[in-house]
Design an enzyme around this catalytic site. Sequence first.
Site, PDB file in Angstrom:
ATOM      1  N   ARG B 211      14.391 -16.414 -12.708  1.00 26.85           N
ATOM      2  CA  ARG B 211      13.216 -17.217 -13.097  1.00 26.85           C
ATOM      3  C   ARG B 211      13.374 -17.687 -14.534  1.00 26.85           C
ATOM      4  O   ARG B 211      13.493 -16.876 -15.447  1.00 26.85           O
ATOM      5  CB  ARG B 211      11.941 -16.389 -12.967  1.00 26.85           C
ATOM      6  CG  ARG B 211      11.813 -15.804 -11.570  1.00 26.85           C
ATOM      7  CD  ARG B 211      10.396 -15.508 -11.187  1.00 26.85           C
ATOM      8  NE  ARG B 211      10.389 -15.267  -9.751  1.00 26.85           N
ATOM      9  CZ  ARG B 211       9.303 -15.152  -9.007  1.00 26.85           C
ATOM     10  NH1 ARG B 211       8.123 -15.255  -9.564  1.00 26.85           N
ATOM     11  NH2 ARG B 211       9.390 -14.958  -7.715  1.00 26.85           N
ATOM     12  N   GLU B 213      11.424 -18.562 -16.698  1.00 28.94           N
ATOM     13  CA  GLU B 213      10.143 -18.513 -17.414  1.00 28.94           C
ATOM     14  C   GLU B 213      10.370 -18.127 -18.866  1.00 28.94           C
ATOM     15  O   GLU B 213      11.151 -17.232 -19.157  1.00 28.94           O
ATOM     16  CB  GLU B 213       9.213 -17.491 -16.746  1.00 28.94           C
ATOM     17  CG  GLU B 213       8.807 -17.917 -15.345  1.00 28.94           C
ATOM     18  CD  GLU B 213       8.100 -16.799 -14.578  1.00 28.94           C
ATOM     19  OE1 GLU B 213       7.990 -15.690 -15.118  1.00 28.94           O
ATOM     20  OE2 GLU B 213       7.689 -17.061 -13.434  1.00 28.94           O
ATOM     21  N   ARG B 219       7.399  -6.776 -19.914  1.00 32.68           N
ATOM     22  CA  ARG B 219       7.382  -6.580 -18.458  1.00 32.68           C
ATOM     23  C   ARG B 219       7.890  -7.783 -17.666  1.00 32.68           C
ATOM     24  O   ARG B 219       7.673  -7.865 -16.466  1.00 32.68           O
ATOM     25  CB  ARG B 219       5.989  -6.143 -17.991  1.00 32.68           C
ATOM     26  CG  ARG B 219       4.905  -7.117 -18.282  1.00 32.68           C
ATOM     27  CD  ARG B 219       3.527  -6.464 -18.387  1.00 32.68           C
ATOM     28  NE  ARG B 219       2.610  -7.459 -18.876  1.00 32.68           N
ATOM     29  CZ  ARG B 219       2.002  -8.358 -18.113  1.00 32.68           C
ATOM     30  NH1 ARG B 219       2.136  -8.339 -16.817  1.00 32.68           N
ATOM     31  NH2 ARG B 219       1.217  -9.271 -18.650  1.00 32.68           N
ATOM     32  N   HIS B 220       8.569  -8.703 -18.343  1.00 32.47           N
ATOM     33  CA  HIS B 220       9.189  -9.830 -17.645  1.00 32.47           C
ATOM     34  C   HIS B 220      10.686  -9.865 -17.900  1.00 32.47           C
ATOM     35  O   HIS B 220      11.145  -9.566 -19.002  1.00 32.47           O
ATOM     36  CB  HIS B 220       8.583 -11.161 -18.116  1.00 32.47           C
ATOM     37  CG  HIS B 220       7.208 -11.401 -17.610  1.00 32.47           C
ATOM     38  ND1 HIS B 220       6.087 -11.085 -18.354  1.00 32.47           N
ATOM     39  CD2 HIS B 220       6.752 -11.900 -16.433  1.00 32.47           C
ATOM     40  CE1 HIS B 220       4.997 -11.390 -17.654  1.00 32.47           C
ATOM     41  NE2 HIS B 220       5.372 -11.886 -16.483  1.00 32.47           N
ATOM     42  N   GLU B 357       0.869  -5.477 -12.122  1.00 34.06           N
ATOM     43  CA  GLU B 357       1.109  -5.922 -10.752  1.00 34.06           C
ATOM     44  C   GLU B 357       2.531  -5.558 -10.320  1.00 34.06           C
ATOM     45  O   GLU B 357       3.486  -5.783 -11.042  1.00 34.06           O
ATOM     46  CB  GLU B 357       0.941  -7.449 -10.693  1.00 34.06           C
ATOM     47  CG  GLU B 357       1.145  -8.034  -9.305  1.00 34.06           C
ATOM     48  CD  GLU B 357       1.275  -9.558  -9.349  1.00 34.06           C
ATOM     49  OE1 GLU B 357       0.618 -10.185 -10.214  1.00 34.06           O
ATOM     50  OE2 GLU B 357       2.042 -10.099  -8.535  1.00 34.06           O
ATOM     51  N   SER B 360       3.347  -8.883  -4.590  1.00 34.66           N
ATOM     52  CA  SER B 360       2.525 -10.011  -4.193  1.00 34.66           C
ATOM     53  C   SER B 360       2.884 -10.341  -2.751  1.00 34.66           C
ATOM     54  O   SER B 360       4.064 -10.376  -2.395  1.00 34.66           O
ATOM     55  CB  SER B 360       2.834 -11.180  -5.119  1.00 34.66           C
ATOM     56  OG  SER B 360       1.988 -12.249  -4.814  1.00 34.66           O
ATOM     57  N   ARG B 408       9.922  -3.219 -11.978  1.00 31.72           N
ATOM     58  CA  ARG B 408       8.551  -2.775 -12.272  1.00 31.72           C
ATOM     59  C   ARG B 408       8.228  -1.468 -11.549  1.00 31.72           C
ATOM     60  O   ARG B 408       7.502  -0.618 -12.067  1.00 31.72           O
ATOM     61  CB  ARG B 408       7.550  -3.852 -11.878  1.00 31.72           C
ATOM     62  CG  ARG B 408       7.564  -5.031 -12.846  1.00 31.72           C
ATOM     63  CD  ARG B 408       6.412  -5.964 -12.581  1.00 31.72           C
ATOM     64  NE  ARG B 408       6.353  -6.983 -13.618  1.00 31.72           N
ATOM     65  CZ  ARG B 408       5.291  -7.750 -13.847  1.00 31.72           C
ATOM     66  NH1 ARG B 408       4.213  -7.629 -13.101  1.00 31.72           N
ATOM     67  NH2 ARG B 408       5.316  -8.640 -14.809  1.00 31.72           N
TER      68      ARG B 408
END
Lengths: 434, 434
Positions: B211, B213, B219-220, B357, B360, B408
């Site tokens: 990703r 991002e 946490r990413h 989280e 998902s 995670r």
Amino acid sequence: MQERTYAADADPGTSATVAGWVHEIRDLGGIAFLILRDTTGKIQVKIEKDELDEALVETALDVHRESVLRVEGDVEEEERAPTGVEVTPDDIEVIAPADPELPLDPSGKVDAELPTRLDNRTLDLRKPEVKAIFEIRAEVLRSVREAFRGLDATEINTPKIVATGTEGGTELFPITYFGREAFMNQSPQLFKQLMVGSGLERVFEIGPIFRAEEHNTPRHLNEATSIDFESAFYDHTEAMDACETVVKAAYEGVAENCDDELETLGLDEAFTVPEGDFPRLTYEEAIERINATGELDDVLVWGDDLSTEAEHALGQDVGEHYFITDWPSEIKPFYIKDHDDDAELSTGFDMMHPSMELVSGGQREHRHDHLVEGFEQQGLDPGAFEYYTKMFKYGMPPHAGWGLGGERLVMTMLGLENIREAVIFPRDRQRLSP
Amino acid sequence: MQERTYAADADPGTSATVAGWVHEIRDLGGIAFLILRDTTGKIQVKIEKDELDEALVETALDVHRESVLRVEGDVEEEERAPTGVEVTPDDIEVIAPADPELPLDPSGKVDAELPTRLDNRTLDLRKPEVKAIFEIRAEVLRSVREAFRGLDATEINTPKIVATGTEGGTELFPITYFGREAFMNQSPQLFKQLMVGSGLERVFEIGPIFRAEEHNTPRHLNEATSIDFESAFYDHTEAMDACETVVKAAYEGVAENCDDELETLGLDEAFTVPEGDFPRLTYEEAIERINATGELDDVLVWGDDLSTEAEHALGQDVGEHYFITDWPSEIKPFYIKDHDDDAELSTGFDMMHPSMELVSGGQREHRHDHLVEGFEQQGLDPGAFEYYTKMFKYGMPPHAGWGLGGERLVMTMLGLENIREAVIFPRDRQRLSP
């Protein structure tokens, strides 16, 4: 969702709800049969037109093949049904209707070329003989991992986005990484080596590798699954022992757990687990044997690499899995260690199926100065690999390991003609989708 | 290589060859001790200077910490030794000398910042408490796979090089693929869905996702490990059941098989396997509870997404793993199905650890016309996704699934402060190497 009974579990004398795909529709006039297929098998649904509710008959006869239905009814023995049981429906629900024109026939009655099959993998994997390949592939991965754990190896995951490739800039797919140039990794080689110098000592990884090679053959992929192993304090012979253990474990797992799939593929009698030790030929013995077959136009001499034809000639001659050891150093990568008593001779080895190479491995060069020299001789900038080489200054033990092509293992195990048959969504020069 | 005995297996009264890293050197004058460390633990090597061969003493005292030695000798009980045994050497071989200056101290006596640790992961993973994290990570993957097989799911591998991303062109790393534009896949979402429509019906995959991002948080990651599950004929509640089973299995596996690692991490008493069902709060209940905590500056209203602060407030309030269900459709991806009786309400769910989280998921849109409409509403060209959408015309059953962040899961299980601690070689905006 509602309780569902698999086709294979629907017992005569019970009432059940089955759900699956319409495999076949046979309308015989007063009576029609729908053959419903799910992941476990098939079951016949009997439509006696005069006996059943009119709306229900209409629903049943209106569906096209490969539509998804839920059928509720009584299960009875019926020896003329394909699986010996049939359902008399109380209710039929069309959960997902299928178009009347299918791009591929999952019943297998109409043959399809591989490109059409790959374009329509969802439908293709409804064929039991295609599904069986991927159930076996999953079992291969399971049993290989179990074998690795039996060898006390720890599973690792190493990055697929890298700053430099294992062997430099050739054959790498470039990525734009936040404005910087990066690559997709062609092998976990450097990373697994870094881990044998850690407290883990012995590691394995099963993951994707990416090679921008312009091949177009039935045994090359541009994205493949590599099964990697590396151990501190192992030499090349111990790495070969581990390789043999792991490959045999894959065959044993499939023999033990994939009876139905092997039968579906017509391999239940032909499938054999390799027994005994894999022969270990030196490169010198290998070229002698190849020359003795007389299959090649040219006589091989020391230093020649083995062409596909040479591999085939040797494979036919040996007739089982085997190793080729003691290669000339010059045709093995620089990070493979040479024999201490002969710098011309590499500890590199290949493990071969009679039809093709499966594994490449060896003892690695763990001496910092030799390693840096190797990069230079290869024309690579040792500075670009410093993240890797510098760790060799802080106590890097001797180590050995190998990489096994996951798809080639499945392909040779099942006698598939094209490696793309062992990948759900293969990637090659032409194919980027699905 | 020569037969080798692990430090933990060296029995008093035997003679043994141990091999490993010099963890510590204590020179007391007439006597010196080398503490040797291998993957199983430590063992003391006693150097009585007057008793031993001069050359051997010289070799022993000349080495620097973290050099790799092979030591042959008699093993004896010695209660003052760190592990109660020591070796009196007959022979010492320096297999791989280490530079005197180390970029990181594996004995842990000198603290190091995370970037230094990540730059020198080989040395960092010599620390038992870092090694323990990755032994546990391996056990998490093992037990998760076993749980998936218990759910009758088949392991699949889907391509990481793709023509289009799951949700369009944003947040994708572009690749040059034989002169064509391609991307690294951000999720196996579309591919696993294509497989539930095949004869496999229920599938899982554990693999890398990418990703682009521009996050910079603890946490990413830009390359992460996704644990994916998808099943035909499942609705969102069944997918949640499967999720609970798999996450509990990971905790159970670690509790059963990682005693030593948990002790090393000081977690042996604190570690608990989640018990009972994970509470399932609707989104509406969730925002009510968050508002009731008074932790947020603004009151949440229907339609608001949950900020990190909101998640924290709710997590503290709930105090265990929990689900949030029935989200507003507009804040869930278009490929998630809405409730049949309320198009404003999504079947999407998140599974939360109190601190963040983890998962998902949801039931997917399996109706071809709704799906194509979803692409259009999202501003995406359905044509670019035709390889995917067209399969929905040929009998795509209702299905549901989820994706779980592997790092995670490990991070929250072990209470790690930074997700990078759960990856050997993490990738973020700054870090591309090693």
